[in-house]
Scaffold this motif. Structure first.
Motif, PDB file in Angstrom:
ATOM      1  N   ASP A  56       2.329  15.542   4.512  1.00  0.00           N
ATOM      2  CA  ASP A  56       1.926  14.541   3.501  1.00  0.00           C
ATOM      3  C   ASP A  56       3.033  13.518   3.306  1.00  0.00           C
ATOM      4  OD1 ASP A  56       0.726  13.229   1.413  1.00  0.00           O
ATOM      5  OD2 ASP A  56       0.968  14.834  -0.045  1.00  0.00           O
TER       6      ASP A  56
ATOM      7  N   TYR B 111       1.573  22.215  -0.468  1.00  0.00           N
ATOM      8  CA  TYR B 111       1.215  20.855  -0.881  1.00  0.00           C
ATOM      9  C   TYR B 111       2.117  20.388  -2.025  1.00  0.00           C
ATOM     10  CZ  TYR B 111      -1.589  17.277  -3.292  1.00  0.00           C
ATOM     11  OH  TYR B 111      -2.020  16.143  -3.940  1.00  0.00           O
ATOM     12  N   HIS B 112       2.765  19.235  -1.825  1.00  0.00           N
ATOM     13  CA  HIS B 112       3.693  18.681  -2.825  1.00  0.00           C
ATOM     14  C   HIS B 112       4.770  19.680  -3.235  1.00  0.00           C
ATOM     15  CE1 HIS B 112       1.369  14.886  -4.264  1.00  0.00           C
ATOM     16  NE2 HIS B 112       1.284  15.064  -2.967  1.00  0.00           N
TER      17      HIS B 112
ATOM     18  N   HIS C 192       6.395   9.608  -0.210  1.00  0.00           N
ATOM     19  CA  HIS C 192       6.070  10.944  -0.706  1.00  0.00           C
ATOM     20  C   HIS C 192       6.712  11.077  -2.089  1.00  0.00           C
ATOM     21  CE1 HIS C 192       4.425  14.889  -0.491  1.00  0.00           C
ATOM     22  NE2 HIS C 192       5.594  15.495  -0.509  1.00  0.00           N
TER      23      HIS C 192
ATOM     24  N   HIS D 186      -0.237   6.446   4.132  1.00  0.00           N
ATOM     25  CA  HIS D 186       0.856   6.181   3.190  1.00  0.00           C
ATOM     26  C   HIS D 186       2.156   6.757   3.712  1.00  0.00           C
ATOM     27  CE1 HIS D 186       1.505  10.080   1.015  1.00  0.00           C
ATOM     28  NE2 HIS D 186       0.228  10.307   1.220  1.00  0.00           N
TER      29      HIS D 186
ATOM     30  N   GLU E  72       1.451   5.566  -2.709  1.00  0.00           N
ATOM     31  CA  GLU E  72       0.216   6.359  -2.799  1.00  0.00           C
ATOM     32  C   GLU E  72       0.368   7.478  -3.814  1.00  0.00           C
ATOM     33  OE1 GLU E  72      -2.734   9.547  -1.980  1.00  0.00           O
ATOM     34  OE2 GLU E  72      -0.568   9.689  -1.876  1.00  0.00           O
ATOM     35  N   GLU E  73       1.501   8.158  -3.731  1.00  0.00           N
ATOM     36  CA  GLU E  73       1.722   9.324  -4.604  1.00  0.00           C
ATOM     37  C   GLU E  73       1.895   8.908  -6.072  1.00  0.00           C
ATOM     38  OE1 GLU E  73       1.235  12.125  -3.352  1.00  0.00           O
ATOM     39  OE2 GLU E  73       2.060  12.318  -1.341  1.00  0.00           O
TER      40      GLU E  73
HETATM   41 ZN   LIG Z   1       0.437  13.670  -1.504  1.00  0.00          ZN
END
Ligand SMILES: [Zn+2]
Length: 564
Positions: free
Chosen positions: A361, A513-514, A343, A340, A395-396
């Protein structure tokens, strides 16, 4: 030791071929026929030789730069990233395989909750106990409706799971018709990995709830979820980013359950409050969930869930390219690589930074996707099957781009033989192993474990089944359409005995993450990155060369549920 030996043999064969090449060049056709395995090995090696740090790093520097503003689906910055990928596919010499050149436009309905309208009210003993947005609860908007409001009794249903094959049901003897359900995320850890992943899916839970006549869902935080993320982390971006659903050809939003007219996630204090008039305490509910035992019961409280939602029709592209296979028959089948591109964009400031760059990511996955394509295109003879490369949107926002492609593939759906997905490959330390989530469900397991040997990797089983990663990225969209798939990530074992990969993985999950700090300052172990990239190519090559297409294992849980 076998590893080294095999590696030397393939290099020796390649060298032998190079040594012989002046004469052989003339009689290429004959050489192809006689020496196919040797030639194939050398062709693969020629492709692999192109993978280098500069190539990957250039993509990261572009995609994870602040200028791209975190590549949120539907923004001009995402579109810039899409142009970048398409430009590289063109330069590599791939075929356009979207329905509009490189692009497959994914029509979406975006929803944004009006946070001032978001309401959770407990009606207890004639008192209206109104909960506080962000401090007590968060909620998303309704997929389609501008306004929803329901008031109903609440029934606690554990995980909200009915799994007859596991002899487990949270619904046994419980009437939930016209009720709001309160449930934990996830599934009992007494379930085997596959069942746990499948039943953890929000989609599976919503379907079950609707089948039984429920009208709303209140989500509760289990101990696992409390341990994983702080409430601050969960609530800080509530209401900031739009939710998105793809829209089908008749204009209907996908994965939408109109019967469910309200939803909210509660913080711990309101959850305890919600159980005040119930025969069990919230603590007992947590205990039962931890033990994997149903303890469903009406909670003796009515709750109102209300909200207003603004909607907008948007479009955001998947970027799709093909390298045509060399076998006249098998070229009509496709091994699909995905990563993907989107983000989460801009969000709440963390240490003064509002740009969520998404370097690992999934700028990393996208960079590896492009370089995988370059490696395949450089092989003198492409593999027998065609290889498809897709940079996915949304995707997110809930696997939106992949689910759309899996429903409306740009090639016949039964020609998709396998999906290899890359999402957030953490290349933080010298790697000894890789994990292919989902490999154990199909013949891909054998192919993959052999293909990675030449990069000195072993294939490890899922070390964190509680994260149910198999359903949490784009490969699951393909699985649901019956395509054997894997989600390929670096493993937790390091070649350096001093390093605990699991600790570094969890540290990344908890801290970066994120978050805005998943950016170009994150460390990269380049030697491992290159081996991982080459392993990805080897896997695709092996699947594309195999005379048999991948098959689900006999009696496999996902194969039986979705396989065709
Ligand atoms: Zn993600």
């Amino acid at each position: 030791m076998i590893i080294k030996h095999r590696h030397i043999v393939s290099i020796a064969l390649a060298l032998l071929l190079v040594a012989c090449s002046p004469d052989k060049q003339e009689e290429k056709t004959e050489a192809d026929n006689n020496l196919q395995p040797v030639d194939a090995v050398s062709g693969l090696e020629q492709g692999l030789a192109l993978i280098n740090r500069d190539g990957i790093e250039a993509h990261l520097k572009f995609l994870a730069d602040d200028a791209l503003q975190g590549r949120m689906t539907g923004t001009p910055e995402y579109d810039k990233a899409a142009e970048y990928v398409a430009g590289h596919f063109a330069e590599i010499g791939l075929e356009q395989a979207g329905d509009d050149g490189w692009y497959q436009a994914v029509p979406m309905l975006a929803r944004r909750i009006d946070v001032d309208s978001a309401k959770v009210v407990f009606h207890q003993d004639g008192v209206e106990n109104e909960q506080t947005w962000k401090e007590g609860f968060v909620m998303g908007g309704d997929t389609v409706r501008a306004e929803t409001s329901i008031t109903a009794e609440v029934v606690f249903v554990g995980f909200g799971i009915d799994a007859p094959e596991m002899s487990y049901s949270d619904y046994e003897g419980i009437d939930v018709d016209g009720k709001i359900l309160a449930m934990f995320g996830g599934a009992p850890d007494t379930f085997p990995h596959n069942e746990r992943a499948f039943y953890s899916s929000g989609l599976t839970k919503s379907e079950e709830a609707v089948k039984r006549g429920a009208i709303g869902i209140i989500s509760l935080r289990s101990r696992i979820s409390q341990k994983r993320y702080s409430w601050k982390r969960i609530s800080e971006n509530a209401g900031v980013r739009p939710g998105m659903s793809w829209v089908n050809l008749s204009g209907e939003a996908a994965n939408y359950f109109p019967e469910l007219q309200g939803a909210a996630l509660l913080n711990i204090p309101p959850a305890e409050d919600l159980f005040k008039r119930a025969p069990i305490s919230f603590e007992q509910a947590l205990d039962a969930a931890e033990a994997g035992e149903p303890l469903s019961t009406p909670l003796g409280t009515e709750v109102t869930l209300a909200r207003r939602t603004d909607h907008e029709t948007i479009s955001s592209p998947n970027i799709i390219a093909v390298l045509r296979g060399s076998d006249p028959d098998l070229a009509n089948e496709y091994v699909v690589f995905t990563a993907h591109l989107d983000h989460v964009g801009i969000g709440a400031a963390v240490d003064g930074d509002t740009i969520y760059n998404g370097m690992y990511d999934n700028a990393m996955g996208t960079a590896l996707l492009i370089e995988t394509a370059r490696a395949f295109a450089a092989m003198p003879t492409p593999p027998k099957r065609s290889i498809m490369f897709i940079a996915l949107t949304g995707e997110e926002r809930g696997l939106v781009g992949s689910d759309y492609f899996a429903h409306y593939p740009t090639v016949p759906s039964d020609s998709l033989v396998a999906n290899v997905n890359l999402d957030m490959p953490l290349l933080l330390y010298p790697l000894a192993d890789v994990i292919a989530f989902g490999a154990e469900h199909s013949s891909l397991e054998g192919v993959i474990s052999e293909a990675i040997v030449d990069e000195d990797f072993v294939l490890s089983p899922d070390p964190i089944p509680e994260e149910v990663l198999f359903i949490r990225s784009d490969q699951y969209s393909f699985v649901k359409q019956g395509v054997p798939s894997v989600f390929l990530v670096p493993g937790f074992t390091s070649t350096d005995a001093e390093i605990d990969g699991g600790v570094l993985f969890n540290e990344h999950l908890k801290t970066h993450y994120h978050q805005p700090s998943d950016d170009l300052t994150r460390p990269i172990d380049w030697d491992s990155a290159l081996r991982f990239a080459r392993a990805n190519v080897r896997i695709g090559y092996a699947v594309a060369e195999d005379n048999e297409r991948p098959t689900w294992n006999e009696g496999d849980f996902f194969g039986d549920k979705f396989g065709k």
